[in-house]
Design a protein around this motif. Sequence first.
Motif: not given
Length: 173
Positions: A26, A130-131, A162
Amino acid sequence: MSSANPDPSVPVVLSVRGRPPSGRPPGVLAACDGSDGALWALDRAMTEAEVFGLPLYVLAVVNPAPAGYPPGMAELVHESVETLVESMADGLRRSVAAVQQARSRPYAGELSLYVVLGNVIEVLLAASTRQHTLVLGTRGNGGFSRLLLGSVSAAAVHHAACPVLVVPAPPDR
Protein backbone atom coordinates in the motif's frame (compact mmCIF):
# COMPACT_ATOMS: atom_id res chain seq x y z
CA MET A 1 4.47 25.16 -12.28
CA SER A 2 6.79 25.27 -15.20
CA SER A 3 7.56 22.31 -17.37
CA ALA A 4 10.88 20.66 -16.79
CA ASN A 5 13.03 18.23 -18.69
CA PRO A 6 11.91 14.71 -17.89
CA ASP A 7 14.37 12.22 -16.50
CA PRO A 8 14.45 9.44 -19.11
CA SER A 9 15.86 7.06 -16.50
CA VAL A 10 12.55 7.10 -14.60
CA PRO A 11 10.78 3.97 -15.83
CA VAL A 12 7.09 4.09 -16.66
CA VAL A 13 5.11 0.87 -16.41
CA LEU A 14 2.64 0.59 -19.26
CA SER A 15 -0.45 -1.53 -18.68
CA VAL A 16 -3.06 -2.27 -21.29
CA ARG A 17 -5.27 -4.37 -19.05
CA GLY A 18 -7.12 -1.46 -17.47
CA ARG A 19 -5.43 -1.43 -14.07
CA PRO A 20 -1.96 -0.90 -12.68
CA PRO A 21 0.03 -3.94 -11.57
CA SER A 22 -1.14 -5.36 -8.26
CA GLY A 23 0.85 -6.98 -5.50
CA ARG A 24 2.66 -3.79 -4.52
CA PRO A 25 2.62 -2.64 -0.88
CA PRO A 26 0.00 0.00 0.00
CA GLY A 27 1.15 3.52 -0.75
CA VAL A 28 0.05 6.96 -1.79
CA LEU A 29 -1.62 6.91 -5.21
CA ALA A 30 -1.49 10.17 -7.17
CA ALA A 31 -3.66 10.68 -10.24
CA CYS A 32 -1.87 12.78 -12.85
CA ASP A 33 -3.22 14.09 -16.14
CA GLY A 34 -0.65 16.89 -16.54
CA SER A 35 -3.06 19.68 -15.57
CA ASP A 36 -2.04 22.35 -13.05
CA GLY A 37 -4.39 20.75 -10.52
CA ALA A 38 -2.69 17.40 -10.99
CA LEU A 39 0.74 18.97 -10.46
CA TRP A 40 -0.36 20.60 -7.19
CA ALA A 41 -1.83 17.26 -6.11
CA LEU A 42 1.38 15.45 -7.08
CA ASP A 43 3.40 17.82 -4.92
CA ARG A 44 1.09 17.11 -1.98
CA ALA A 45 1.21 13.35 -2.70
CA MET A 46 5.01 13.46 -2.49
CA THR A 47 4.74 15.13 0.90
CA GLU A 48 2.15 12.57 2.11
CA ALA A 49 4.34 9.66 0.98
CA GLU A 50 7.38 11.13 2.73
CA VAL A 51 5.49 11.84 5.97
CA PHE A 52 4.08 8.32 6.17
CA GLY A 53 7.17 6.58 4.74
CA LEU A 54 5.13 5.00 1.94
CA PRO A 55 5.83 4.38 -1.73
CA LEU A 56 4.35 6.86 -4.20
CA TYR A 57 2.48 5.51 -7.22
CA VAL A 58 1.77 8.09 -9.92
CA LEU A 59 -0.96 7.00 -12.30
CA ALA A 60 -1.96 8.44 -15.67
CA VAL A 61 -4.92 6.95 -17.46
CA VAL A 62 -5.39 7.07 -21.23
CA ASN A 63 -8.88 6.49 -22.58
CA PRO A 64 -8.18 5.96 -26.29
CA ALA A 65 -11.80 5.25 -27.20
CA PRO A 66 -14.23 7.02 -24.89
CA ALA A 67 -17.20 5.81 -26.94
CA GLY A 68 -15.60 2.72 -28.49
CA TYR A 69 -14.78 2.02 -32.10
CA PRO A 70 -17.09 0.80 -34.82
CA PRO A 71 -16.28 -2.72 -36.09
CA GLY A 72 -13.02 -2.85 -38.05
CA MET A 73 -11.69 0.51 -36.80
CA ALA A 74 -9.62 -0.82 -33.88
CA GLU A 75 -6.85 -2.05 -36.19
CA LEU A 76 -6.66 1.33 -37.90
CA VAL A 77 -6.11 3.27 -34.70
CA HIS A 78 -3.65 0.88 -33.01
CA GLU A 79 -0.65 2.99 -34.05
CA SER A 80 -2.36 6.15 -32.79
CA VAL A 81 -3.00 4.53 -29.42
CA GLU A 82 0.67 3.56 -29.11
CA THR A 83 1.66 7.16 -29.86
CA LEU A 84 -0.88 8.43 -27.31
CA VAL A 85 0.47 6.10 -24.61
CA GLU A 86 4.08 7.09 -25.34
CA SER A 87 3.08 10.75 -25.20
CA MET A 88 1.31 10.23 -21.86
CA ALA A 89 4.38 8.43 -20.45
CA ASP A 90 6.56 11.37 -21.51
CA GLY A 91 4.03 13.79 -20.01
CA LEU A 92 4.04 11.84 -16.76
CA ARG A 93 7.85 12.03 -16.57
CA ARG A 94 7.65 15.78 -17.30
CA SER A 95 5.03 16.28 -14.58
CA VAL A 96 7.19 14.53 -11.99
CA ALA A 97 10.26 16.51 -13.12
CA ALA A 98 8.33 19.82 -12.92
CA VAL A 99 7.11 19.10 -9.40
CA GLN A 100 10.59 17.97 -8.34
CA GLN A 101 12.05 21.19 -9.73
CA ALA A 102 9.49 23.36 -7.92
CA ARG A 103 9.93 21.69 -4.51
CA SER A 104 12.35 23.10 -1.97
CA ARG A 105 14.00 19.66 -1.73
CA PRO A 106 13.94 16.60 -3.96
CA TYR A 107 11.51 13.77 -3.31
CA ALA A 108 13.42 11.06 -1.47
CA GLY A 109 10.96 8.17 -1.40
CA GLU A 110 10.14 5.21 -3.61
CA LEU A 111 8.47 6.34 -6.84
CA SER A 112 6.66 4.30 -9.50
CA LEU A 113 4.97 5.69 -12.61
CA TYR A 114 2.10 3.96 -14.42
CA VAL A 115 0.24 4.64 -17.65
CA VAL A 116 -2.90 2.55 -17.98
CA LEU A 117 -5.38 2.25 -20.84
CA GLY A 118 -9.02 2.42 -19.81
CA ASN A 119 -11.79 4.54 -18.40
CA VAL A 120 -10.27 7.10 -16.02
CA ILE A 121 -12.81 6.69 -13.22
CA GLU A 122 -12.91 2.89 -13.41
CA VAL A 123 -9.11 2.60 -13.39
CA LEU A 124 -8.67 5.04 -10.48
CA LEU A 125 -11.33 3.32 -8.38
CA ALA A 126 -9.78 -0.11 -9.04
CA ALA A 127 -6.29 1.22 -8.29
CA SER A 128 -7.48 2.74 -4.98
CA THR A 129 -7.96 -0.75 -3.53
CA ARG A 130 -5.49 -1.41 -0.71
CA GLN A 131 -3.91 2.05 -1.00
CA HIS A 132 -3.23 4.32 1.97
CA THR A 133 -4.51 7.44 0.20
CA LEU A 134 -5.61 8.57 -3.25
CA VAL A 135 -4.49 12.14 -4.02
CA LEU A 136 -5.88 14.15 -6.92
CA GLY A 137 -6.67 17.70 -7.91
CA THR A 138 -10.12 19.23 -7.75
CA ARG A 139 -10.27 19.44 -11.53
CA GLY A 140 -8.28 17.97 -14.39
CA ASN A 141 -8.22 18.73 -18.08
CA GLY A 142 -12.02 18.47 -18.51
CA GLY A 143 -14.00 21.26 -20.09
CA PHE A 144 -16.31 22.49 -17.29
CA SER A 145 -14.20 25.03 -15.39
CA ARG A 146 -17.19 26.41 -13.48
CA LEU A 147 -17.57 23.18 -11.50
CA LEU A 148 -15.95 22.99 -8.06
CA LEU A 149 -15.11 19.31 -8.47
CA GLY A 150 -14.56 17.53 -11.74
CA SER A 151 -16.31 14.26 -12.49
CA VAL A 152 -13.20 12.21 -11.67
CA SER A 153 -12.58 13.80 -8.27
CA ALA A 154 -16.29 13.63 -7.40
CA ALA A 155 -16.42 9.92 -8.30
CA ALA A 156 -13.27 9.25 -6.28
CA VAL A 157 -14.62 11.01 -3.19
CA HIS A 158 -17.79 8.92 -3.30
CA HIS A 159 -16.49 5.53 -4.45
CA ALA A 160 -12.75 5.05 -3.80
CA ALA A 161 -11.68 2.11 -1.65
CA CYS A 162 -9.28 4.28 0.38
CA PRO A 163 -9.26 7.78 1.87
CA VAL A 164 -9.19 10.51 -0.79
CA LEU A 165 -7.30 13.78 -0.55
CA VAL A 166 -8.57 16.38 -3.03
CA VAL A 167 -6.04 19.18 -3.41
CA PRO A 168 -7.38 22.64 -4.33
CA ALA A 169 -5.48 25.24 -6.32
CA PRO A 170 -3.07 27.35 -4.28
CA PRO A 171 -4.68 30.50 -2.80
CA ASP A 172 -2.91 32.79 -5.26
CA ARG A 173 -4.69 31.15 -8.25
